[in-house]
Design a protein around this motif. Structure first.
Motif, PDB file in Angstrom:
ATOM      1  N   PHE A  10      96.825  29.966 -50.127  1.00 22.48           N
ATOM      2  CA  PHE A  10      97.184  30.997 -49.153  1.00 22.48           C
ATOM      3  C   PHE A  10      96.571  30.687 -47.790  1.00 22.48           C
ATOM      4  O   PHE A  10      97.238  30.769 -46.764  1.00 22.48           O
ATOM      5  CB  PHE A  10      96.727  32.374 -49.645  1.00 22.48           C
ATOM      6  CG  PHE A  10      96.953  33.474 -48.644  1.00 22.48           C
ATOM      7  CD1 PHE A  10      98.229  33.962 -48.406  1.00 22.48           C
ATOM      8  CD2 PHE A  10      95.883  34.016 -47.931  1.00 22.48           C
ATOM      9  CE1 PHE A  10      98.438  34.969 -47.476  1.00 22.48           C
ATOM     10  CE2 PHE A  10      96.085  35.015 -47.008  1.00 22.48           C
ATOM     11  CZ  PHE A  10      97.364  35.494 -46.780  1.00 22.48           C
ATOM     12  N   THR A  11      95.300  30.301 -47.788  1.00 20.44           N
ATOM     13  CA  THR A  11      94.616  29.970 -46.535  1.00 20.44           C
ATOM     14  C   THR A  11      95.271  28.766 -45.875  1.00 20.44           C
ATOM     15  O   THR A  11      95.485  28.752 -44.666  1.00 20.44           O
ATOM     16  CB  THR A  11      93.130  29.697 -46.788  1.00 20.44           C
ATOM     17  OG1 THR A  11      92.566  30.829 -47.451  1.00 20.44           O
ATOM     18  CG2 THR A  11      92.384  29.444 -45.498  1.00 20.44           C
ATOM     19  N   GLY A  12      95.599  27.743 -46.665  1.00 18.62           N
ATOM     20  CA  GLY A  12      96.258  26.553 -46.123  1.00 18.62           C
ATOM     21  C   GLY A  12      97.605  26.880 -45.512  1.00 18.62           C
ATOM     22  O   GLY A  12      97.932  26.434 -44.415  1.00 18.62           O
ATOM     23  N   TYR A  13      98.403  27.670 -46.232  1.00 16.16           N
ATOM     24  CA  TYR A  13      99.707  28.061 -45.704  1.00 16.16           C
ATOM     25  C   TYR A  13      99.565  28.876 -44.428  1.00 16.16           C
ATOM     26  O   TYR A  13     100.339  28.725 -43.493  1.00 16.16           O
ATOM     27  CB  TYR A  13     100.501  28.862 -46.735  1.00 16.16           C
ATOM     28  CG  TYR A  13     100.980  28.049 -47.904  1.00 16.16           C
ATOM     29  CD1 TYR A  13     101.578  26.804 -47.732  1.00 16.16           C
ATOM     30  CD2 TYR A  13     100.846  28.530 -49.200  1.00 16.16           C
ATOM     31  CE1 TYR A  13     102.016  26.063 -48.814  1.00 16.16           C
ATOM     32  CE2 TYR A  13     101.280  27.788 -50.286  1.00 16.16           C
ATOM     33  CZ  TYR A  13     101.867  26.565 -50.085  1.00 16.16           C
ATOM     34  OH  TYR A  13     102.299  25.836 -51.145  1.00 16.16           O
ATOM     35  N   LYS A  14      98.569  29.746 -44.385  1.00 19.77           N
ATOM     36  CA  LYS A  14      98.363  30.586 -43.203  1.00 19.77           C
ATOM     37  C   LYS A  14      97.976  29.729 -41.995  1.00 19.77           C
ATOM     38  O   LYS A  14      98.470  29.949 -40.890  1.00 19.77           O
ATOM     39  CB  LYS A  14      97.285  31.625 -43.492  1.00 19.77           C
ATOM     40  CG  LYS A  14      97.241  32.743 -42.511  1.00 19.77           C
ATOM     41  CD  LYS A  14      96.327  33.844 -42.999  1.00 19.77           C
ATOM     42  CE  LYS A  14      96.403  35.002 -42.033  1.00 19.77           C
ATOM     43  NZ  LYS A  14      95.620  36.131 -42.466  1.00 19.77           N
ATOM     44  N   ILE A  15      97.112  28.755 -42.212  1.00 15.51           N
ATOM     45  CA  ILE A  15      96.699  27.866 -41.123  1.00 15.51           C
ATOM     46  C   ILE A  15      97.886  27.042 -40.636  1.00 15.51           C
ATOM     47  O   ILE A  15      98.127  26.916 -39.439  1.00 15.51           O
ATOM     48  CB  ILE A  15      95.543  26.952 -41.576  1.00 15.51           C
ATOM     49  CG1 ILE A  15      94.260  27.774 -41.761  1.00 15.51           C
ATOM     50  CG2 ILE A  15      95.313  25.822 -40.579  1.00 15.51           C
ATOM     51  CD1 ILE A  15      93.126  27.008 -42.402  1.00 15.51           C
ATOM     52  N   ILE A  16      98.650  26.483 -41.571  1.00 17.13           N
ATOM     53  CA  ILE A  16      99.791  25.631 -41.195  1.00 17.13           C
ATOM     54  C   ILE A  16     100.864  26.440 -40.476  1.00 17.13           C
ATOM     55  O   ILE A  16     101.457  25.967 -39.509  1.00 17.13           O
ATOM     56  CB  ILE A  16     100.353  24.926 -42.442  1.00 17.13           C
ATOM     57  CG1 ILE A  16      99.354  23.865 -42.913  1.00 17.13           C
ATOM     58  CG2 ILE A  16     101.702  24.285 -42.156  1.00 17.13           C
ATOM     59  CD1 ILE A  16      99.713  23.216 -44.218  1.00 17.13           C
ATOM     60  N   ASN A  17     101.124  27.650 -40.930  1.00 10.94           N
ATOM     61  CA  ASN A  17     102.158  28.465 -40.296  1.00 10.94           C
ATOM     62  C   ASN A  17     101.771  28.925 -38.897  1.00 10.94           C
ATOM     63  O   ASN A  17     102.639  29.230 -38.092  1.00 10.94           O
ATOM     64  CB  ASN A  17     102.495  29.678 -41.169  1.00 10.94           C
ATOM     65  CG  ASN A  17     103.300  29.287 -42.379  1.00 10.94           C
ATOM     66  OD1 ASN A  17     104.000  28.281 -42.369  1.00 10.94           O
ATOM     67  ND2 ASN A  17     103.194  30.069 -43.435  1.00 10.94           N
ATOM     68  N   ASN A  18     100.477  28.977 -38.580  1.00 13.08           N
ATOM     69  CA  ASN A  18     100.036  29.409 -37.257  1.00 13.08           C
ATOM     70  C   ASN A  18     100.024  28.279 -36.237  1.00 13.08           C
ATOM     71  O   ASN A  18      99.826  28.526 -35.063  1.00 13.08           O
ATOM     72  CB  ASN A  18      98.657  30.063 -37.337  1.00 13.08           C
ATOM     73  CG  ASN A  18      98.726  31.435 -37.978  1.00 13.08           C
ATOM     74  OD1 ASN A  18      99.748  32.104 -37.906  1.00 13.08           O
ATOM     75  ND2 ASN A  18      97.638  31.853 -38.591  1.00 13.08           N
ATOM     76  N   ILE A  19     100.227  27.048 -36.678  1.00  7.85           N
ATOM     77  CA  ILE A  19     100.260  25.912 -35.766  1.00  7.85           C
ATOM     78  C   ILE A  19     101.686  25.751 -35.243  1.00  7.85           C
ATOM     79  O   ILE A  19     102.658  25.884 -35.987  1.00  7.85           O
ATOM     80  CB  ILE A  19      99.814  24.616 -36.485  1.00  7.85           C
ATOM     81  CG1 ILE A  19      98.361  24.740 -36.954  1.00  7.85           C
ATOM     82  CG2 ILE A  19      99.960  23.410 -35.574  1.00  7.85           C
ATOM     83  CD1 ILE A  19      97.890  23.560 -37.767  1.00  7.85           C
ATOM     84  N   SER A  20     101.818  25.457 -33.968  1.00  2.00           N
ATOM     85  CA  SER A  20     103.150  25.258 -33.383  1.00  2.00           C
ATOM     86  C   SER A  20     103.785  23.994 -33.967  1.00  2.00           C
ATOM     87  O   SER A  20     103.105  23.150 -34.558  1.00  2.00           O
ATOM     88  CB  SER A  20     103.040  25.124 -31.867  1.00  2.00           C
ATOM     89  OG  SER A  20     102.385  23.920 -31.533  1.00  2.00           O
ATOM     90  N   ASP A  21     105.084  23.860 -33.778  1.00  2.00           N
ATOM     91  CA  ASP A  21     105.783  22.673 -34.286  1.00  2.00           C
ATOM     92  C   ASP A  21     105.269  21.405 -33.616  1.00  2.00           C
ATOM     93  O   ASP A  21     105.174  20.357 -34.240  1.00  2.00           O
ATOM     94  CB  ASP A  21     107.291  22.812 -34.078  1.00  2.00           C
ATOM     95  CG  ASP A  21     107.904  23.794 -35.044  1.00  2.00           C
ATOM     96  OD1 ASP A  21     107.300  24.027 -36.114  1.00  2.00           O
ATOM     97  OD2 ASP A  21     108.980  24.336 -34.746  1.00  2.00           O
TER      98      ASP A  21
END
Length: 104
Positions: A10-21
């Protein structure tokens, strides 16, 4: 243990989703250059020696050299195939970033 793994995912997905493309594309290129770049031959050599010595095997320089000549190059080819063929299908913005990179 399953709760910890779920929390980590969950933490990994949250970090990745908050990074711009753009940030994601930069991280992909940075990570592949670190692990698969031509400048990392000595790093691969050191890691291979450490792994072989850890398991108590005798270090054979020729085998390690052949491994380093083949494996990183095949991994690099697979990553580039994924980057340029499949990743743009997942995110159209990544395709635009690659087009901009080709111009420069």
């Amino acid at each position: 243990m399953k709760e910890r793994v779920a929390l980590l995912k969950f933490t990994g997905y949250k970090i990745i989703n908050n990074i711009s493309d753009t940030g994601k594309a930069f991280l992909i290129i940075l990570i592949t250059d670190i692990f698969l770049g031509y400048h990392s031959e000595s790093g691969w050599h050191t890691v291979c020696e450490l792994i072989v010595e850890h398991y108590g095997l005798e270090v054979d320089q020729a085998t390690i050299t052949i491994f380093i000549c083949l494996v990183p190059v095949m991994m690099d080819a697979c990553v580039k195939l994924w980057l340029f063929k499949f990743l743009p299908k997942l995110s159209p913005k990544v395709s635009n970033i690659f087009q901009e990179m080709k111009r420069h």
